[in-house]
Design a protein around this motif. Structure first.
Motif, PDB file in Angstrom:
ATOM      1  N   VAL A   1     -10.783   6.896  -1.781  1.00 46.89           N
ATOM      2  CA  VAL A   1     -11.577   5.563  -2.340  1.00 46.89           C
ATOM      3  C   VAL A   1     -12.739   5.711  -3.467  1.00 46.89           C
ATOM      4  CG1 VAL A   1     -12.545   3.895  -1.007  1.00 46.89           C
ATOM      5  CG2 VAL A   1     -10.485   5.278   0.173  1.00 46.89           C
TER       6      VAL A   1
ATOM      7  N   ASN B   1      -1.464   1.908   5.189  1.00 47.82           N
ATOM      8  CA  ASN B   1      -1.957   1.221   5.473  1.00 47.82           C
ATOM      9  C   ASN B   1      -0.999   0.341   7.110  1.00 47.82           C
ATOM     10  OD1 ASN B   1      -4.881   0.021   6.227  1.00 47.82           O
ATOM     11  ND2 ASN B   1      -3.459  -2.273   5.283  1.00 47.82           N
TER      12      ASN B   1
ATOM     13  N   TRP C   1     -12.230  -1.432   2.277  1.00 42.92           N
ATOM     14  CA  TRP C   1     -12.010  -0.255   1.702  1.00 42.92           C
ATOM     15  C   TRP C   1     -13.412   0.561   2.576  1.00 42.92           C
ATOM     16  CZ3 TRP C   1      -8.331   3.075   2.482  1.00 42.92           C
ATOM     17  CH2 TRP C   1      -7.328   2.753   1.866  1.00 42.92           C
TER      18      TRP C   1
ATOM     19  N   PRO D   1      -8.069   1.952   6.869  1.00 40.14           N
ATOM     20  CA  PRO D   1      -8.664   0.481   6.823  1.00 40.14           C
ATOM     21  C   PRO D   1      -8.200  -0.242   8.057  1.00 40.14           C
ATOM     22  CG  PRO D   1      -7.020   0.962   4.781  1.00 40.14           C
ATOM     23  CD  PRO D   1      -7.607   1.926   5.645  1.00 40.14           C
TER      24      PRO D   1
ATOM     25  N   LYS E   1      -7.983  -5.678   6.224  1.00 37.10           N
ATOM     26  CA  LYS E   1      -6.818  -5.987   5.097  1.00 37.10           C
ATOM     27  C   LYS E   1      -7.032  -6.204   4.065  1.00 37.10           C
ATOM     28  CE  LYS E   1      -6.034  -1.434   2.215  1.00 37.10           C
ATOM     29  NZ  LYS E   1      -5.071  -2.142   1.119  1.00 37.10           N
TER      30      LYS E   1
ATOM     31  N   ARG F   1      -4.338  -3.278  -1.105  1.00 33.36           N
ATOM     32  CA  ARG F   1      -4.584  -1.550  -1.709  1.00 33.36           C
ATOM     33  C   ARG F   1      -5.575  -1.501  -2.712  1.00 33.36           C
ATOM     34  NH1 ARG F   1      -3.051   1.399  -4.730  1.00 33.36           N
ATOM     35  NH2 ARG F   1      -1.502   1.584  -5.142  1.00 33.36           N
TER      36      ARG F   1
END
Length: 453
Positions: free
Chosen positions: A107, A214, A298, A444, A449, A452
């Protein structure tokens, strides 16, 4: 949401509140798409040229075994604990405790890179240079940190609106390229003389599908996770795959390869349309909004990873969140320092934005390699695990061919393992953190979210 796992039997027999299959689809598309859709079509074409569609096709094809593995992961962990628990099951706590550190390393590179993508869109629209790009990138990161520090969460409705905005934007851009498609398909006709670019380029395109992990977190929001995960993720893969391929074709037939901007190729495509100003502004607003939501999600996610790493002894205990969760000032201070390193590098070397994304993508690939090895150890040799072993070979070859872009993730993994071995020898291993910290969702949280990166 309860942290108590619900077995497949209870999941199927007792409907619960949550997302229906069709409510989950736009969130799943947004989870995969993120900032990647803004620049991966142009970056892939710039890197792979005529073999771009071959790169995309192989990337999508290789995702299919991974979806089957994740389907089994969701069935084994219906509470949405995801890849860390899955890796721990097959490889033990030594590798399991390294997962949060790998995600943090990912990240702190991927998020500033995505922020610079948004900055490049705004700077191109308003005729600014590196200074404006840097200001917008810094604003995205600081806004995401401030939003989380204030405890504000984005709603799933807002995420859905932005997702459909991305889809509408892509559709309009595709329609603009249709008249030129027939006579210029040679620009994307595979060239057998340059197949050596395929596997290294796949490391870049893999960023487009990193959001699949995710989706294991998103599954906790489903009414029936075991039943709905595979069809929802398959629909998301199909929709996103078609859009990335068609957008790559649209760029290839409208813009000469030598003139393609790796980062703002979609904006170049928008500049060929009428009314140009309106389309360019619309694309820029959607791109900025998507990246901002992505950054907010994120930052929330990585704050949980920082807390987990502190609880299991990989980071100082002062970064561990209390029972109330949330993003602490100490965590924000740490993230500011880590983001500042990547931000400074990208300001000094702005051409590294795409390379930085590929570097972050390599960490996802390393995580998936660990997940596949764990999967085979837990399940043994089955049709699904066998297909993933084939994927494992391709991933390893791709990582080797990528060379320095893979080195960062490998060094982080080895460092995380080394720290734990030293801690064990000194008797300071810290809590194992076998379970998620109370009050903390796994990062996340996909209901929060939009995408990405």
């Amino acid at each position: 949401m309860s942290e108590t796992p619900a077995g497949p039997e209870s999941d199927e027999s007792a409907p619960r509140r949550g997302l229906t299959r069709w409510q989950a689809v736009p969130l799943a598309i947004g989870s995969i798409a993120g900032s990647g859709i803004l620049f991966l079509p142009s970056a892939t074409y710039a890197e792979a040229g005529e073999n771009s569609l071959l790169v995309w096709g192989l990337s999508i094809l290789l995702c299919l075994p991974m979806l089957l593995m994740f389907d089994d992961m969701v069935r084994a962990n219906p509470d949405g604990r995801g890849i860390e628990s899955f890796i721990r099951m097959g490889l033990g706590s030594l590798f399991g405790r390294s997962v949060p550190v790998l995600f943090i390393a990912l990240v702190i590179v991927g998020l500033p890179s995505g922020a610079f993508v948004a900055g490049r869109y705004v700077a191109r629209t308003f005729g600014g240079g590196l200074a404006l790009t840097s200001v917008i990138a810094a604003a995205v990161l600081l806004a995401a940190l401030a939003t989380n520090l204030a405890g504000i969460r984005t709603s799933s409705r807002l995420q859905t609106v932005v997702t459909w905005g991305l889809v509408a934007m892509a559709t309009i851009l595709l329609c603009s390229a249709l008249p030129a498609t027939a006579g210029h398909l040679d620009t994307v006709t595979p060239d057998r003389g340059h197949l050596g670019v395929v596997l290294p380029s796949m490391l870049l395109t893999f960023w487009a599908f990193a959001g699949f992990e995710n989706l294991t977190f998103l599954s906790r929001e489903f009414r029936r996770p075991a039943r709905d995960f595979l069809p929802v993720s398959a629909i998301a893969l199909s929709v996103y795959g078609v859009f990335t391929i068609l957008l790559t074709v649209a760029i290839a037939v409208r813009i000469p390869r030598g003139d393609v901007d790796e980062v703002t190729g979609l904006l170049q495509l928008a500049e060929t349309m009428e009314p140009e100003a309106l389309v360019v502004w619309a694309v820029t607003v959607i791109a900025f909004s998507a990246m901002l939501l992505n950054a907010v999600a994120w930052v929330w996610g990585v704050s949980g990873l920082v807390s987990d790493a502190a609880h299991n002894g990989m980071l100082p205990r002062r970064f561990a969140a209390g029972d109330g969760g949330g993003v602490s000032r100490k965590t924000v201070t740490l993230l500011v320092a880590l983001f500042a390193v990547t931000f400074t590098v990208l300001v000094c070397f702005p051409d590294l934005v795409v390379d930085a994304t590929a570097t972050a993508s390599a960490i996802f690939m390393i995580l998936y390699v660990l997940a596949i090895v764990s999967y085979v150890r837990v399940r043994g040799l089955t049709v699904r695990s066998g297909l993933n072993l084939v994927l494992l070979v391709v991933m390893v070859v791709s990582l080797v061919q990528a060379r320095w872009q893979s080195l960062y993730g490998i060094v982080v993994l080895l460092a995380a393992l080394g720290v734990q071995l030293v801690q064990r020898r000194l008797g300071r291993g810290g809590p194992q953190a076998e379970e998620p910290v109370a009050g903390r969702e796994r990062p996340p949280s996909s209901a929060e979210k939009e995408s990405r990166a």
